[in-house]
Design a protein around this motif. Structure first.
Motif, PDB file in Angstrom:
ATOM      1  N   ALA A 231       0.823  -1.215   0.000  1.00 36.74           N
ATOM      2  CA  ALA A 231       0.000   0.000   0.000  1.00 36.74           C
ATOM      3  C   ALA A 231       0.857   1.265   0.000  1.00 36.74           C
ATOM      4  CB  ALA A 231      -0.930  -0.006   1.213  1.00 36.74           C
ATOM      5  N   VAL A 232       1.918   1.276   0.770  1.00 41.39           N
ATOM      6  CA  VAL A 232       2.805   2.440   0.817  1.00 41.39           C
ATOM      7  C   VAL A 232       3.458   2.658  -0.543  1.00 41.39           C
ATOM      8  CG1 VAL A 232       4.976   3.288   1.791  1.00 41.39           C
ATOM      9  CG2 VAL A 232       3.214   2.383   3.290  1.00 41.39           C
ATOM     10  N   SER A 233       3.728   1.581  -1.244  1.00 36.95           N
ATOM     11  CA  SER A 233       4.340   1.683  -2.561  1.00 36.95           C
ATOM     12  C   SER A 233       3.474   2.439  -3.556  1.00 36.95           C
ATOM     13  CB  SER A 233       4.631   0.293  -3.112  1.00 36.95           C
ATOM     14  OG  SER A 233       5.539  -0.357  -2.290  1.00 36.95           O
ATOM     15  N   LEU A 234       2.177   2.389  -3.372  1.00 34.77           N
ATOM     16  CA  LEU A 234       1.274   3.128  -4.265  1.00 34.77           C
ATOM     17  C   LEU A 234       1.579   4.615  -4.274  1.00 34.77           C
ATOM     18  CD1 LEU A 234      -2.128   1.408  -3.489  1.00 34.77           C
ATOM     19  CD2 LEU A 234      -0.988   1.467  -5.693  1.00 34.77           C
ATOM     20  N   ILE A 235       2.026   5.114  -3.160  1.00 36.90           N
ATOM     21  CA  ILE A 235       2.319   6.539  -3.042  1.00 36.90           C
ATOM     22  C   ILE A 235       3.535   6.919  -3.885  1.00 36.90           C
ATOM     23  CG2 ILE A 235       3.030   8.343  -1.419  1.00 36.90           C
ATOM     24  CD1 ILE A 235       1.462   6.725   0.728  1.00 36.90           C
TER      25      ILE A 235
ATOM     26  N   ALA B 183       7.085 -11.068  16.223  1.00 35.77           N
ATOM     27  CA  ALA B 183       6.042 -10.353  15.474  1.00 35.77           C
ATOM     28  C   ALA B 183       6.590  -9.058  14.882  1.00 35.77           C
ATOM     29  CB  ALA B 183       4.841 -10.058  16.365  1.00 35.77           C
ATOM     30  N   GLU B 184       7.407  -8.360  15.638  1.00 32.27           N
ATOM     31  CA  GLU B 184       7.987  -7.110  15.136  1.00 32.27           C
ATOM     32  C   GLU B 184       8.965  -7.362  13.992  1.00 32.27           C
ATOM     33  OE1 GLU B 184       8.050  -4.529  19.251  1.00 32.27           O
ATOM     34  OE2 GLU B 184       9.460  -6.177  18.994  1.00 32.27           O
ATOM     35  N   VAL B 185       9.735  -8.419  14.116  1.00 36.82           N
ATOM     36  CA  VAL B 185      10.688  -8.771  13.052  1.00 36.82           C
ATOM     37  C   VAL B 185       9.926  -9.135  11.785  1.00 36.82           C
ATOM     38  CG1 VAL B 185      12.438 -10.445  12.350  1.00 36.82           C
ATOM     39  CG2 VAL B 185      12.513  -9.466  14.644  1.00 36.82           C
ATOM     40  N   LEU B 186       8.870  -9.930  11.912  1.00 39.58           N
ATOM     41  CA  LEU B 186       8.079 -10.328  10.748  1.00 39.58           C
ATOM     42  C   LEU B 186       7.341  -9.154  10.127  1.00 39.58           C
ATOM     43  CD1 LEU B 186       6.644 -13.785  11.775  1.00 39.58           C
ATOM     44  CD2 LEU B 186       8.193 -13.286   9.909  1.00 39.58           C
ATOM     45  N   LEU B 187       6.796  -8.285  10.942  1.00 42.45           N
ATOM     46  CA  LEU B 187       6.087  -7.110  10.432  1.00 42.45           C
ATOM     47  C   LEU B 187       7.034  -6.228   9.628  1.00 42.45           C
ATOM     48  CD1 LEU B 187       3.346  -5.540  10.566  1.00 42.45           C
ATOM     49  CD2 LEU B 187       4.332  -4.295  12.469  1.00 42.45           C
ATOM     50  N   THR B 188       8.186  -5.954  10.186  1.00 42.55           N
ATOM     51  CA  THR B 188       9.188  -5.129   9.508  1.00 42.55           C
ATOM     52  C   THR B 188       9.697  -5.785   8.234  1.00 42.55           C
ATOM     53  OG1 THR B 188       9.888  -4.236  11.639  1.00 42.55           O
ATOM     54  CG2 THR B 188      11.421  -3.986   9.800  1.00 42.55           C
ATOM     55  N   GLY B 189      10.054  -7.048   8.329  1.00 42.85           N
ATOM     56  CA  GLY B 189      10.580  -7.762   7.174  1.00 42.85           C
ATOM     57  C   GLY B 189       9.567  -7.914   6.054  1.00 42.85           C
ATOM     58  N   SER B 190       8.321  -8.204   6.402  1.00 43.36           N
ATOM     59  CA  SER B 190       7.278  -8.356   5.388  1.00 43.36           C
ATOM     60  C   SER B 190       7.012  -7.043   4.673  1.00 43.36           C
ATOM     61  CB  SER B 190       5.987  -8.879   6.026  1.00 43.36           C
ATOM     62  OG  SER B 190       6.161 -10.189   6.488  1.00 43.36           O
ATOM     63  N   ALA B 191       6.983  -5.956   5.427  1.00 42.51           N
ATOM     64  CA  ALA B 191       6.769  -4.647   4.804  1.00 42.51           C
ATOM     65  C   ALA B 191       7.932  -4.294   3.878  1.00 42.51           C
ATOM     66  CB  ALA B 191       6.594  -3.577   5.877  1.00 42.51           C
ATOM     67  N   ALA B 192       9.148  -4.543   4.322  1.00 44.01           N
ATOM     68  CA  ALA B 192      10.320  -4.218   3.503  1.00 44.01           C
ATOM     69  C   ALA B 192      10.381  -5.083   2.243  1.00 44.01           C
ATOM     70  CB  ALA B 192      11.602  -4.402   4.324  1.00 44.01           C
ATOM     71  N   ALA B 193      10.119  -6.381   2.377  1.00 45.28           N
ATOM     72  CA  ALA B 193      10.146  -7.272   1.210  1.00 45.28           C
ATOM     73  C   ALA B 193       9.039  -6.913   0.228  1.00 45.28           C
ATOM     74  CB  ALA B 193      10.013  -8.723   1.662  1.00 45.28           C
ATOM     75  N   SER B 194       7.865  -6.608   0.742  1.00 44.65           N
ATOM     76  CA  SER B 194       6.751  -6.235  -0.120  1.00 44.65           C
ATOM     77  C   SER B 194       7.028  -4.924  -0.842  1.00 44.65           C
ATOM     78  CB  SER B 194       5.478  -6.109   0.722  1.00 44.65           C
ATOM     79  OG  SER B 194       4.400  -5.674  -0.055  1.00 44.65           O
ATOM     80  N   LEU B 195       7.526  -3.950  -0.120  1.00 47.88           N
ATOM     81  CA  LEU B 195       7.839  -2.654  -0.708  1.00 47.88           C
ATOM     82  C   LEU B 195       8.904  -2.795  -1.796  1.00 47.88           C
ATOM     83  CD1 LEU B 195       7.483   0.472  -0.507  1.00 47.88           C
ATOM     84  CD2 LEU B 195       9.347   0.437   1.139  1.00 47.88           C
ATOM     85  N   SER B 196       9.917  -3.587  -1.534  1.00 49.73           N
ATOM     86  CA  SER B 196      10.983  -3.782  -2.513  1.00 49.73           C
ATOM     87  C   SER B 196      10.486  -4.493  -3.764  1.00 49.73           C
ATOM     88  CB  SER B 196      12.123  -4.601  -1.897  1.00 49.73           C
ATOM     89  OG  SER B 196      12.663  -3.918  -0.797  1.00 49.73           O
ATOM     90  N   ALA B 197       9.703  -5.525  -3.591  1.00 51.07           N
ATOM     91  CA  ALA B 197       9.194  -6.281  -4.740  1.00 51.07           C
ATOM     92  C   ALA B 197       8.251  -5.423  -5.572  1.00 51.07           C
ATOM     93  CB  ALA B 197       8.467  -7.535  -4.261  1.00 51.07           C
ATOM     94  N   TRP B 198       7.381  -4.687  -4.920  1.00 57.91           N
ATOM     95  CA  TRP B 198       6.399  -3.857  -5.617  1.00 57.91           C
ATOM     96  C   TRP B 198       7.106  -2.789  -6.417  1.00 57.91           C
ATOM     97  CZ3 TRP B 198       3.266   0.368  -6.445  1.00 57.91           C
ATOM     98  CH2 TRP B 198       1.923   0.117  -6.650  1.00 57.91           C
TER      99      TRP B 198
END
Length: 106
Positions: free
Chosen positions: A23-27, A72-87
């Motif tokens: 979602a952040v990548s949309l910006i 949970a914090e590690v997964l939240l951060t990592g998932s957001a970073a991986a998603s942002l990078s891929a997008w």
């Protein structure tokens, strides 16, 4: 080594992180069509779910804060970073391919 089992809370953290990254990548890089937006969003979501654990661990270790964060914090951060990078990466590649296709004589 962190234990990222099949706990429901950890899957929620992965899903929320991956969705937030996409979602952040949309910006930053607006899609030109609904199809492009859908493809890039779901690619980011998949990458965030799959690579969220390793990416989060890498970030936490690199910053020297791995001992202060829970799974949970590690997964939240990592998932957001991986998603942002891929997008972002998919969006840039799609635009480059479009330019190359437009530059060739027909």
């Amino acid at each position: 080594m962190a234990d990222f089992g099949n706990d429901g809370g950890l899957w929620t953290a992965r899903l929320v992180g991956a969705s937030a990254g996409a979602a952040v990548s949309l910006i930053y890089l607006l899609p030109k069509s609904r199809r492009e937006a859908g493809c890039r969003f779901f690619t980011g979501l998949a990458c965030g779910l799959v690579f969220g654990g390793p990416a989060g661990l890498w970030i936490a270790v690199r910053l020297g804060i791995a001992g202060y964060l829970g799974p949970a914090e590690v997964l939240l951060t990592g998932s957001a970073a991986a998603s942002l990078s891929a997008w972002w990466g998919l969006g840039v590649l799609a635009r480059m391919a479009e330019r190359m296709r437009g530059d060739t004589p027909r």
